[in-house]
Design a protein around this motif. Sequence first.
Motif: not given
Length: 134
Positions: A68-79, A122-128, A130-132
Motif C-alpha cells: 500500500a505504501w507504494r500508492t498511498k501516503p504513509s506515517w511512521a511512529v518511531i519509538a 492518528i487524529d492528525t493523519v485522519a484530519g489530513q 479527510s481534508a484532502k
Amino acid sequence: MPAQQYEGFTSPPEFVLDIGPDGYAYVKPNTFKAGFAADTRDADAAYMRDSQVPIAMAAFGTTLRHAAWRTKPSWAVIATDDRAFQIGMPPKMAKRIGATRIEVKASHGVFMTQPKALADVIDTVAGQVSAKRD
C-alpha cells in the motif's frame, strides 16, 4: 520482500525470539521487558509477556506484490528507545517508504506507554486525509 527491510541490521541483545519447531516465535520471557517494554510498569510488562500471540516467522520472507505504501501516503511512529530493532532501522524503513516520521520517546511497547501520543498521530493523519478528500 519484507525480509529486505532487515538486511544489514541485527536484533539488539535485549530482544530475543524463541522460535519453535513449528516456525512460530515468542519474545523470550526473561528478556521481554528489556527488549520490548522497558518503559512499562513491571505488571504491564508481565501482562504483555504472558499474553503474547505467536508470530509466524515465515511472514518475514513473504514477497509483497502490492504494498500500500507504494500508492498511498504513509506515517511512521518511531519509538526512540525501542530495543526490538537496531538503532537506525526504523528511520531507514520509514525513509524507504516515504513516510512522514513522528518520533516518540518510548520503547517498542509505545502503544502501552504513550497511548495519547499515538492517538494524537492518528487524529492528525485522519484530519489530513479527510481534508484532502474534501
